[in-house]
Design an enzyme around this catalytic site. Structure first.
Site, mmCIF file in Angstrom:
data_model
loop_
_atom_site.group_PDB
_atom_site.id
_atom_site.type_symbol
_atom_site.label_atom_id
_atom_site.label_comp_id
_atom_site.label_asym_id
_atom_site.label_seq_id
_atom_site.Cartn_x
_atom_site.Cartn_y
_atom_site.Cartn_z
ATOM 1 N N GLY A 127 38.288 51.710 43.464
ATOM 2 C CA GLY A 127 38.248 53.136 43.773
ATOM 3 C C GLY A 127 37.174 53.489 44.784
ATOM 4 N N HIS A 169 39.169 40.007 27.814
ATOM 5 C CA HIS A 169 38.262 40.120 28.927
ATOM 6 C C HIS A 169 38.887 40.881 30.090
ATOM 7 C CE1 HIS A 169 35.374 38.955 31.870
ATOM 8 N NE2 HIS A 169 36.196 38.176 32.507
ATOM 9 N N ARG A 226 40.513 28.705 30.678
ATOM 10 C CA ARG A 226 40.130 29.694 29.672
ATOM 11 C C ARG A 226 41.117 29.779 28.511
ATOM 12 N NH1 ARG A 226 38.265 34.752 33.580
ATOM 13 N NH2 ARG A 226 36.325 33.783 34.238
ATOM 14 N N GLY A 246 38.868 57.128 39.694
ATOM 15 C CA GLY A 246 38.137 55.905 39.368
ATOM 16 C C GLY A 246 37.197 55.540 40.504
ATOM 17 N N HIS A 299 38.722 35.476 27.154
ATOM 18 C CA HIS A 299 37.630 34.675 27.699
ATOM 19 C C HIS A 299 37.018 33.861 26.570
ATOM 20 C CE1 HIS A 299 34.038 33.574 29.842
ATOM 21 N NE2 HIS A 299 34.527 34.098 30.938
ATOM 22 N N LEU A 332 37.063 40.609 41.183
ATOM 23 C CA LEU A 332 36.279 41.359 42.156
ATOM 24 C C LEU A 332 36.977 41.298 43.511
ATOM 25 C CD1 LEU A 332 32.724 40.066 41.145
ATOM 26 C CD2 LEU A 332 33.886 42.135 40.395
ATOM 27 N N SER A 336 28.407 33.768 30.450
ATOM 28 C CA SER A 336 29.054 33.164 31.615
ATOM 29 C C SER A 336 29.735 31.844 31.254
ATOM 30 C CB SER A 336 28.031 32.908 32.708
ATOM 31 O OG SER A 336 28.620 32.114 33.703
ATOM 32 N N GLY A 353 35.276 52.438 40.476
ATOM 33 C CA GLY A 353 34.847 51.045 40.412
ATOM 34 C C GLY A 353 35.026 50.387 41.766
ATOM 35 N N LEU A 354 35.109 49.069 41.757
ATOM 36 C CA LEU A 354 35.214 48.368 43.039
ATOM 37 C C LEU A 354 36.398 48.872 43.848
ATOM 38 C CD1 LEU A 354 34.370 44.659 42.233
ATOM 39 C CD2 LEU A 354 33.035 46.321 43.503
#
Lengths: 255, 266, 640
Positions: free
Chosen positions: C47, C403, C332, C42, C268, C443, C286, C44-45
């Site tokens: 990995g 989400h 949410r 992976g 979401h 994140l 958003s 992404g952020l």
């Protein structure tokens, strides 16, 4: 609002990287104008599978215009007729009943076709690997507010950083130049104070890697029109300027 | 083979590094962006020449005497320091170098782009690319070929039976009074204007002259330059054909020389 | 009888745990690091940041991703922002407050020690990203701007227009590509992990399939790091990217890794409703829109009038009515459940009656269209591009969509699963968000794991194996795993059924959404447990995968992923059924207060449920990790 339209698709089919390709024609009937372009292709693929034919290979992932995976040449335009819109965000209401749509993969020598509409874009990663970074090891960073960045510089850098790396600029360019991609990557960092220490080395390395794979810019401006993020070609001019400066400065630094 | 991103596993480069690395600053010319700089700079020099040439040629509307005086002024340039015609020749040599470099960079950049590009079987649907930007590779050679003819016709006198060396007014009016020559002249100058329309704008981008506040002016400037050169240059064949520029076949310079020779006879 | 799992949380006061533990962990000296191979799956952020950091430290890293470029990973689509306890705004934020908000937001179903560490390193992430050139929003003085997000009472969210995830991922990607260029990281794109290889109970490698050539490739290493994201696509329609899947994590689960809290999924509230059956994914708008938009539906069911024709007394501003204090800004899950409630009552709007209005008319009258355009112009444009409706004239239609998934592979404090040598980062693990994730925390967690936690903890594991070479890929365990992949591939191609993979995925998604969606109950979950396996059996008998194994074959890729989602869906239902309480994203209709709010059962369910695979024929075993709360007091949420 929502309506159903019938389309005739002329789609590039190519079984593999070294195989010959050709256009195949498909009737796509009863397509809702609320469908996205890729959903239209999903529907066509479902029908192809039902009739026992290999589905059309096309790439996509986020389908919200930010990952840069998708990208089709639609009626001779990269990402199709809507400005500032990636293929996945293009909706069928941009088309009319009875339209003929020609769909081709991105074409450039450094974007070899893998299958049907999927191409290999690793040459773009090679440009980034050549210098599209700021060399800061994890943990070595000073406090984020230690270096103020003028808002204007930050905003302009951001305009460049918005690049999603889809390759539409290359696809749209009659020279298959990657100048807009490379310039966006170079200028995002060159415009920020954090990017200054490596500015000249970065510019030289990235531009020369780009030149190894892609054509030369003749300032048509097609890339700017095709870019789903509407990145302006001003960045190209600034990179040209930085490049010559880099050639001078790097020589001095090397001495 | 797994798809690793290393230099070896990307698609093969379309352009390999030059075998012979030239010394700095010539090495800059070995890169595409460097060539674009050279193309921009030489384009600027050539554009300057074209502008001066066209402006100078406006002396045709004053008459043969003034044209002759203008020609003499050019030959006498810099005589305070160097012998007569030396500076003119220096400028000519500079122009020739600029011209050669302009053509060479254009040629090699085109080769690079042709290697990088693949044709769309369904064709392209251009948005921003103009007729001018797409035809640079055609207008360029047209101008080049025409330039050769232009020199052969008006400087070397190969094609003109009434050619008088050193009498531009006479040669121009004789040459352009022929309809085919006038048409050729017009076609070539339209190509030149189209070339300048894109080139003069493109130059700013290639040289990195870009400041968002003034960028919109670059298109206007290119259009103005192309337009002025087009109007100026096209006026000559038109007015020759209309009989406004005409020495009635009698070369002023030839008479001057005959007169001078007669005086010497005394 | 399964015992309680040990998360190996260090002793000592909360604030000192991580500092002390960093000192007590064993180190691998710089010249020995290059003798260790680490596989990161992976990019992404989590990995990319992990691989870049490990590469910088000198480990030999191999990154495997099924994307064509690491930059495509779905972290890129995160819009809102990233939290960090910087307290730049002088509004009373602190590490402890971020910790407290995250624990509370997670409805007291996460580990105190993990969450505190997350809050602790959050500030370093901002420093690191800024130094990499991530263009966070700035004020005119040139310093970083913050905003308040997701109902937080302090402004601690850093953001980059609506592209925070994109910019952070490009930062991590650039760091990764620097290591690729430096030769410390070997990057394999279009390589999908299909097997985890274990030897003596330890993770020693993976087997991938090259998506272009079909080649089955063994990769061996001293440790394997999974950073493969969440499983929201089990619902078919979600805000996840089309390719997101659970396969890497699930294959590890089948090799013994425990899967924790699969029923914790996040919905979401502000997504664009599906427009038709062919809808392939849902797009998130958003959450900030709720600051100015008012949510309403017609009072009367099946009110066919256009929105502007409905007078105020014909409208039900249901959130403002039920929650006068928070109104449209309730969390949410509350907003989502209420939207579902009114749609279920037949009061939904739009052609398919599947949405609620988010109306900016009042905001535009109050602030003027110009200001609204300045604030939300991009979002309004995106909405118009997708729906063809102009939100300046017609109210937006929104509906909740899946989400994020809080559940994932179980990991201990060091982010190592119960399979030694298998580390799990980011959304793929279960660790930090409890039963509900706060906005702008995904994140933060991905990058915290990759930049600042794994690089320390992996050394503590590896130091035991100094001098041992990685297991040769010629060993029988690799051959066995390769054979398993080859068998799977040929099985899909030989079924020769009648329906496409997507068809079954869509049908599965409907079941999961109906029974294990925003609100769950025993009857529905029991139905899910009978209907999902039935559909799965049909899938295995009747799916049609055309083409061959040795080319780019997207149906073949999807076939295996959907098979894993089927198994996961069943486990979600089982987990949701076993958790007899409502908490965070898990709402059991049987367990609610008189006002319809979620009711936790801290007495019996203040634990993590981690499921152990028992083979394809029997259900998984539920293990528990008890959660101890020593630093916060458990309270019931109220937004009245």
């Amino acid at each position: 609002m929502s309506a159903e339209i019938n389309l005739t698709l002329k789609v590039w089919r190519q079984p593999g990287p070294s195989a010959e390709g050709s256009f195949s024609t498909y009737e796509a009937g009863g397509i809702s104008t609320d469908a996205s372009f890729l959903e239209m292709l999903d529907i066509v693929n479902e029908r192809l599978i039902e009739s026992g034919e290999d589905p059309i290979v096309f790439e996509s992932d986020c389908r919200e215009g930010v990952c840069g995976t998708c990208g089709l040449m639609i009626n001779g335009r990269a990402h199709g007729p809507q400005k500032g819109t990636a293929t996945c965000q293009l909706h069928m209401r941009s088309f009319s009943d009875g339209d003929h749509i020609t769909i081709e993969p991105w074409r450039a020598t450094s974007f070899p076709v893998l299958r049907d509409l999927a191409v290999d874009r690793r040459a773009m990663d090679a440009i980034v690997a050549a210098g599209g970074y700021i060399s800061v090891n994890t943990g070595a960073a000073p406090d984020a507010n230690l270096t103020p960045v003028p808002k204007e510089a930050a905003d302009t850098a951001f305009d460049a950083a918005a690049c999603i790396g889809c390759g539409a600029c290359v696809a749209a360019c009659p020279n298959s130049a990657a100048q807009l991609f490379a310039a966006a990557k170079v200028q995002h960092l060159n415009l920020l104070p954090q990017g200054q220490p490596q500015r000249w080395a970065r510019t030289e390395a990235m531009v020369e890697t780009m030149e190894a794979f892609f054509g030369s810019c003749t300032n048509h401006g097609e890339c700017e029109e095709a870019c789903p993020k509407e990145i302006p070609i001003d960045f190209i001019a600034w990179t040209n300027r930085d490049y010559i400066k880099a050639k001078v400065k790097n020589r001095k630094l090397a001495d | 083979m797994a798809q690793a991103i290393t230099r070896a596993s990307t698609p093969p480069p379309v352009r390999s590094a030059p075998r012979l690395r030239l010394p700095w600053p010539l090495s800059i010319y070995q890169t595409a962006v460097g060539k674009k700089w050279v193309m921009g700079l030489t384009g600027m020099a050539l554009l300057g020449f074209i502008l001066v040439h066209m402006t100078g040629n406006l002396h045709l509307y004053e008459g043969p005497v003034e044209v002759h005086e203008y020609a003499e002024t050019l030959r006498n340039l810099g005589t305070e320091i160097v012998p007569r015609t030396w500076l003119l020749w220096a400028l000519r040599v500079g122009l020739i170098i600029a011209f050669v470099l302009h053509i060479h960079s254009a040629y090699s950049l085109s080769q690079m782009s042709l290697a990088a590009d693949q044709r769309y079987r369904g064709g392209r649907n251009y948005i921003a690319a103009s007729f001018a930007s797409r035809t640079m590779r055609w207008t360029g050679p047209i101008i080049g070929l025409y330039l050769f003819y232009h020199l052969a016709d008006l400087t070397w006198g190969w094609f003109n039976p009434d050619f008088v060396r050193g009498d531009p007014y006479h040669n121009v009016s004789e040459s352009l009074s022929s309809v085919p020559v006038a048409v050729l002249y017009i076609v070539a100058n339209v190509a030149l204007a189209v070339h300048i329309f894109h080139g003069a704008w493109s130059m700013f981008q290639s040289l990195g002259v870009n400041s968002p506040r003034y960028n919109h002016l670059r298109r206007y400037l290119a259009a103005t330059l192309a337009g002025a050169i087009l109007v100026g240059n096209l006026s000559f064949p038109v007015f020759v054909q209309a009989g406004v520029i005409d020495d009635g076949g009698r070369s002023f310079v030839e008479e001057l020389r005959r007169h001078g020779a007669a005086e010497e006879d005394h | 009888m399964p015992g309680s799992l040990d998360a190996r949380i260090p002793a000592g006061p909360l604030a000192a745990k991580w500092t002390d533990h960093k000192f007590s962990m064993r180190l691998v000296s710089p010249n020995n690091k290059r003798r260790f191979d680490v596989i990161v799956v992976g990019s992404g952020l989590a990995g990319a940041s992990a691989a870049a950091s490990l590469g910088e430290l000198g480990y030999r890293v191999k990154v495997l991703t099924y994307h064509d470029s690491p930059r495509r990973a779905h972290s890129i689509a995160a819009q809102g922002g990233i939290n960090a306890a910087k307290n730049y705004q002088n509004d009373g934020d602190s590490v402890f407050r971020l910790f407290y908000d995250t624990i509370k937001g997670g409805d007291y179903r996460s580990r105190e020690a993990n969450v505190y560490r997350l809050a602790e390193v959050s500030a370093d992430i901002i420093d690191q990203a800024t130094a990499q050139g991530v263009p966070f929003a700035r004020e005119y003085g040139g310093l970083l701007d913050n905003r308040s997000f997701g109902g937080a009472q302090v402004s601690r969210t850093f953001y980059a227009r609506g592209q925070t995830g994109q910019q952070l991922l490009l930062g991590a990607y650039s760091a990764l590509m620097r290591q690729v260029a430096a030769g410390t990281v070997e990057l394999h794109t279009r390589s999908e992990m299909l097997e985890l290889v274990t030897h003596d109970g330890r993770a020693v490698g993976v087997v991938t399939r090259d998506l272009i050539t079909g080649e089955i490739v063994p990769h061996s290493a001293h440790a394997v790091v999974l950073a493969t994201g969440g499983y929201g696509n089990v619902y078919f329609l979600s805000t996840n990217a089309k390719m997101c899947n659970v396969t890497a994590a699930w294959r590890a689960h089948r090799k013994g890794a425990l899967f924790a809290n699969p029923c914790y999924t996040q919905i979401h509230p502000t997504c664009i409703p599906a427009s038709d059956d062919f809808q392939s994914k849902l797009t998130l708008m958003s959450e900030s829109l709720r600051n100015d938009g008012r949510i309403w539906v017609p009072l009367a069911p099946d009110d066919g009038r256009a929105p502007h024709e409905i007078p105020d007394d014909g409208r039900d501003y249901f959130l403002e009515r039920k929650y006068p204090a928070f109104g449209n800004l309730v969390p949410r899950d509350v907003a989502s459940r209420n939207a579902k409630g009114v749609v279920d009552e037949g009061r939904g709007v739009g052609p398919r009656r599947n949405g609620v209005y988010l109306d900016f008319a009042d905001a535009m009258t109050r602030d003027g269209e110009t200001l609204i355009r300045a604030k939300y112009g991009n979002l309004f444009d995106m909405y118009e591009r997708i729906t063809g409706e102009d939100p300046y004239r017609v109210p937006m239609r929104i509906y909740p969509a899946t989400h994020y998934t809080m559940g994932g592979l179980w990991v201990d404090y060091e982010l190592m699963s119960n399979v030694p040598g298998l580390f799990v980062l980011g959304e793929a693990n279960f660790s930090d968000h409890g039963a509900n994730r706060l906005g702008a925390s995904a994140l933060m967690q991905g990058l915290a794991d990759g930049y600042f936690i794994l690089p320390y903890t992996i050394g503590n594991y590896l130091s035991d194996f100094l001098g041992d070479p990685a297991l040769a890929t010629s060993e029988p365990v690799f051959a066995g795993a390769e054979q398993a992949v080859a068998d799977e591939v040929s099985r899909w191609l030989s079924i020769g059924g009648t329906r496409s993979v997507d068809y079954y995925h869509r049908e599965l998604g409907k079941l999961v959404w109906d029974y294990i969606g925003m609100a769950r109950n025993q009857t529905g979950l029991e139905k899910a447990l009978s209907e999902i396996p039935a559909l799965r059996d049909e899938y295995h008998r009747n799916v049609r995968v055309l083409g061959s194994a040795d080319t780019l074959n997207q149906s073949l890729e999807k076939a295996g992923r959907v098979a894993d989602l089927f198994e996961l869906a069943e486990l979600m239902a089982r987990d949701a059924l076993a958790r007899e309480e409502s908490c965070g994203g898990h709402f059991r209709e049987e367990h609610q207060t008189a006002e319809g709010e979620a009711r936790r059962d801290d007495e019996n369910f203040a634990h993590v449920a981690a499921w152990e695979w028992n083979g394809a024929d029997g259900p998984q075993t539920r293990h528990r990790e008890e959660l101890a709360f020593e630093n916060v007091e458990l309270t019931q949420r109220s937004y009245k």
